[in-house]
Scaffold this motif. Sequence first.
Motif: not given
Length: 66
Positions: A11-21, A24-30
């Motif tokens: 899960v990405y727990i930082g601030d929104n990072f452009g359109v890439e992250c 709260g987004t969950v990524y499967i596979g790292g």
Amino acid sequence: MKKYRSTDQVVYIGDNFGVECATGTVYIGGIPKTMEKHMEAVPLLEHLFVPLEDIVKARAELATEG
């Protein structure tokens, strides 16, 4: 950069990072490959991707001042 299995969820727990992250987004596979160039410039970004099972602990640590 840490290696993940194809089934690992982070899960990405930082601030929104452009359109890439987005927070709260969950990524499967790292960590997504699109973030590699950013992590080369700012290696600490890697610490904002945490295993899904550690999300509660990570958010508490992020909220702790000092």
